[in-house]
Every structure is written in C-alpha cells, then in structure tokens.
Design an enzyme around this catalytic site. Structure first.
Site, short mmCIF file in Angstrom:
data_model
loop_
_atom_site.label_atom_id
_atom_site.label_comp_id
_atom_site.label_asym_id
_atom_site.label_seq_id
_atom_site.Cartn_x
_atom_site.Cartn_y
_atom_site.Cartn_z
N LYS A 180 0.83 -1.22 0.00
CA LYS A 180 0.00 0.00 0.00
C LYS A 180 0.86 1.26 0.00
CE LYS A 180 -4.23 -2.15 1.28
NZ LYS A 180 -3.64 -3.52 1.39
C1 LIG Z 1 -4.10 -4.65 0.60
C2 LIG Z 1 -3.24 -5.87 0.46
C3 LIG Z 1 -3.54 -6.89 -0.49
C4 LIG Z 1 -4.76 -6.85 -1.38
O1 LIG Z 1 -4.65 -5.87 -2.38
P1 LIG Z 1 -5.99 -5.37 -3.14
O2 LIG Z 1 -5.52 -4.25 -4.00
O3 LIG Z 1 -6.90 -4.91 -2.05
O4 LIG Z 1 -6.51 -6.51 -3.90
C5 LIG Z 1 -2.68 -7.98 -0.57
N1 LIG Z 1 -1.60 -8.09 0.23
C6 LIG Z 1 -1.29 -7.15 1.15
C7 LIG Z 1 -0.12 -7.35 2.02
C8 LIG Z 1 -2.09 -6.00 1.29
O5 LIG Z 1 -1.77 -5.09 2.21
#
Ligand SMILES: *Cc1c(COP(=O)(O)O)cnc(C)c1O
Length: 496
Positions: free
Chosen positions: A112
C-alpha cells in the site's frame, strides 16, 4: 490526449483527474473510471532504460492529463525517495523459476506504500489546482495496515492533517506500535473501544454529517479520504507492472514482445485491476492470475459468474485479503457491461441489497484475461516452508497465497509462460505466521523477538521499519468510546 473520468453508476458526472482525486467517490456513490485507457507512448525498450520515477512519470502522465509536467514530477519525486529502503524502489527476485516483484520496501513494508506515498502529493496538488483553500483533513478507519501507510504518507505534508481510528484490541502488536510511534506534527491516532466495523461506521457517519461539514468549512477545514477506490491510488499501481516488464526485458530474461503472466494476491481487487489496465495500455501480459485466500468470493465469481458475499467471513493468516466485498471489481464489471452505468448500478444495488448478483454469459466471456483460484491455510503455510527449504526465499503469507495458486495454475493448465508473482508484504510484517510455517514452536516469543529469530534463520536483514519502532517513543495514546469519534475529531482540530 485529455482523459476524463466518468462515474460507474450514472451518466453526466464527468470530471478531470484532479477533481476525481479530490472527490474520491462520485456523488452518486459510483467509482471514477477513465473514459478511455491510454496506450503507452514509449516503447518497452525505451522504458527499460528508465528509473522507477521516470517510468512513473511516463505512465501517470497518460492518466492525470490535467497535471502539468512539473506538478506530476514533483509529486513523484516527493513520493519515491529515501522513504524506501532501496534506491530501486521495487526490486525483483527469482526463486524456484519464478520472478517476484517485491513491493515492500516502503515505510510500512507492504504494497500500500506504493500508492499511499504519492496520494498525499496528488491530493494537495489537486486541491491547489481547484482553488481549494481549506486545510484537508484525512479520516481513516483501519484494521491495521492502511492506517500506518496513510499516516506515513501524509506525515508533515503541508495543508493536510490525518486522523486514524483503529480498534484498540483488534490489531497486532507490531501494527499498533507502528501507528502510535508515528512522527509528524499533523498526525493523530486514536484507539476506539470497538471493532473495525465500529471504526469504519463512525468514520462514514462523520463523512455523511452535512452540518459538521458546513461548520468545518467555516473554520477552514474539509474532510477527504485515502480510500483504496480513489483513482489517485489506482493509477500509481499501474506503474510497477510496466517497470517489472521493462526490467525483465533489459536483463534479457524475456524477449521483445514476449507475453508474461502475473499473479496477484487479491483482496479489494485494486492491485490486479491495475495489472488489467496495464495490459489494456499495451503491456504484453498474458493471464492475470487472481489469488484469494479462504475468503474465495472472487474464485467463485470467475468460475460461476455469480458474485455472492453471503458466506462466513474467515479470519486467515493473510488478513489484508480477508474481504468479502472487493470494491474495485465494480470498475471491471462496469467495463463488462460495455460501460453502461445503468446495468452496472443494477448489479451493485443487488449486491448491497441481497448480497449477490449474477453477470450474463456475454459479460462472462469478457473475463478471459483472468484466472482465479485460492489457497487454504495449510497450503499457504506449506508454500512458505517449501520456498524457504528449497530456495532459501522467505515469503509473507499474502505472497504465499499467490505462489500456491500459481502452482495450482501450472498443474491445471501446463502453461509454461514466464511469470511474475506480486509480492505484497515483507515477511517481517507477519513474523508469527511465517515462523509458525518454517519452524513451529515459538509460542513463548513476542512478535519483536520473532523478528530476531526470523533474521537469524533467514539471513535476510530485518527492515528498519521493524527495528526502529522497537525503541521508538509512544507519541499517541488517545483512546475513546465508539460514540465519541466526532468529539475526538473536533478536539484535535481545536474547533469545538
Ligand atoms: C491490501 C493488500 C492486499 C490486497 O490488495 P488489493 O488491491 O486490495 O486486492 C494484498 N496483500 C497485502 C499485504 C495487502 O496489504
């Protein structure tokens, strides 16, 4: 070529990129989607000579067409700097014959950061462009990960404040420590006596409070959100797919025009949607492999054409994928309807009403780019152990879900296409699950001690993000009842 943004739920809501970023969600509750997907205007060979920041500019300029070159380059430069633990920003690794795109070198050691390190700059630039003079107050409810990434992104960004609410007893010790040690004169964190849903509901209530908004406006403030459906989070995620492809090309790992698969551990469908956009832009991607954990709504959807959230919510070792409503899927559904807001709205209304909807056979035919599967808890742990034992490479549980699904895909299809697995978190963020998989029997150790044990075992250096917070002073100790969130906000802004 100018790109405008339409709502997925009604016609006539068209806005420019900067307006879409400021608003987040369209007034009709829809998501903003670009009116066309631009094509890459540099060759992949040209892109292969570029740094991450240069690639980011080449991709993002095609979407954020009302930003000047200087505005966009400034945002990029402020985002992808030494906040990242490596100058490469997103390094790649290879293990057991597959490439891993490591998106976890940012301040919170998870993917993120890729979007949340640039969103604050896109947002403040958008505010300036649209003559917004209020200070922007970001409100976020978090179940752990997003809160810290948003805090780190917005810390000391001029003309913004960020307030994060988290369930006091509902996040991991490392996650809590990450948040309450957050520096920055504009950062605020409050634990609430309640669960994540309470925090989320409280924030939504504050956002929906028109009287409060008017009062705030009089005092020179307005609310905004750092939510994952903002196109200011989606567009930066397209960049690393282009970068990864170009890098493999530069290193001679793939040939000119060769198509590759990508595997994406998926929750809200944002990351894999970015891969889909990259493919539409002309990046030679073959299958987009959507990996789920035991909350396998998407796997069932790809198989049957029915999206059904009416099921038990499973708590897994890959918590960021514990999601039953994948918000960003709406952008794909809209596309499958032939960009028809009425049809899309009908399906989304069914989802919020009965909790499910079914797409037509014709729409289902548009899903051929995707392959979905899932891994259960045992398969995920086995995959962590296998990669460690056979390749000395340590996966976090989210990435392990993806690696496990990829093995199933290979077995099922015999497809030998070269493949990139998107690695979304550092194993150091989930030390307990990782150590339980590799070397069980560490019950007595705390999460920080487990990080030391993992370092000794794996030989991979503990990231600064973990070592720093061990000793860091606690800077936030606010705790409130779930009905006191509005009061906390007014207290913080000193306007009650
Ligand atoms: C948010 C997240 C995901 C999922 O990603 P999306 O874009 O919501 O599909 C997968 N792995 C981690 C570690 C995340 O923080």
């Amino acid at each position: 070529m100018e790109v405008y943004y339409n709502s997925t739920r009604s016609k006539g809501m068209q806005v420019k990129a900067s307006e879409a970023i400021l608003k987040g969600l369209s007034d009709d509750g829809g998501l903003f989607v670009p009116d066309k997907i631009p094509a890459l205007d540099k060759t992949l060979r040209e892109l292969s000579e570029m740094t991450y920041a240069e690639t980011a500019y080449e991709v993002m300029k095609l979407y954020l067409t009302d930003f000047t070159e200087k505005e966009l380059k400034d945002c990029i430069q402020k985002a992808y700097d030494d906040k990242f633990d490596t100058r490469e920003i997103v390094p790649m690794a290879e293990a057991k014959g597959v490439h891993f795109l490591e998106l976890f070198y940012g301040p919170t050691i998870a993917f993120k950061d890729m979007a949340l390190s640039i969103l604050p700059h896109l947002l403040t630039t958008s505010a300036k462009k649209n003559h917004v003079e209020n200070e922007i107050v970001i409100l976020t409810a978090t179940s752990g990960d997003t809160g810290k990434a948003a805090l780190a992104g917005f810390a000391d960004v001029e003309n913004t404040r960020i307030i994060v609410f988290y369930p006091k007893n509902g996040v991991s010790p490392i996650q809590e420590r990450q948040m309450v040690t957050q520096k920055g004169k504009n950062t605020y964190v409050a634990g609430i006596h309640g669960n994540f849903d309470d925090a989320q509901t409280g924030v939504k209530k504050i956002f929906g409070d028109k009287e409060l908004a008017a009062f705030m406006n009089g005092k020179g403030f307005q609310f905004s959100s750092a939510n994952s459906i903002n196109i200011g989070r989606l567009v930066p995620q397209i960049v690393y797919y282009v970068y990864a492809y170009a890098k493999l090309l530069k290193e001679g790992k793939i040939g000119e025009g060769e198509r590759i698969n990508v595997v994406v551990p998926t929750g809200n469908f944002g990351n894999i949607l970015a891969a889909f956009y990259a493919k539409q832009m002309g990046l030679p991607l073959a299958k987009l492999i959507c990996a789920s954990n035991e909350n396998k709504v998407l796997f069932d959807f790809f198989r049957t054409g029915t999206y059904d959230r009416n099921r038990e919510f499973v708590l897994t070792t890959s918590p960021s994928m514990d999601i039953l409503i994948s918000s960003n899927l709406e952008r794909l559904i809209y596309r499958l309807t032939g960009n028809c807001p009425e049809k899309n709205k009908e399906l989304m209304d069914a989802l919020s009403g009965s909790g499910s909807y079914r797409i037509t056979e014709e729409m289902k035919a548009g899903l051929l780019d995707f392959y979905g599967n899932y891994a259960d808890e045992e398969e995920t742990a086995d995959t962590i152990r296998d990669f460690y034992e056979e390749a000395g490479y340590v996966l976090d549980p989210h990435t392990a879900v993806a690696a496990s699904v990829y093995q199933k895909y290979r077995k099922e299809t015999k497809d030998e296409t070269k493949t990139v697995i998107v690695s979304t978190a550092s194993p150091y963020k989930f030390t307990r699950s990782v150590m339980d998989a590799i070397e069980p029997g560490h019950r007595e150790l705390g999460d920080f001690e487990l990080a030391d044990a993992l370092e000794a075992l794996s030989g991979v250096k503990e990231p600064d993000a973990v070592s720093e917070i061990k000793e860091a002073p606690i800077l936030h100790d606010r705790v409130c009842g779930k009905d006191e969130m509005k009061k906390v906000v007014l207290d913080i802004l000193a306007i009650d």
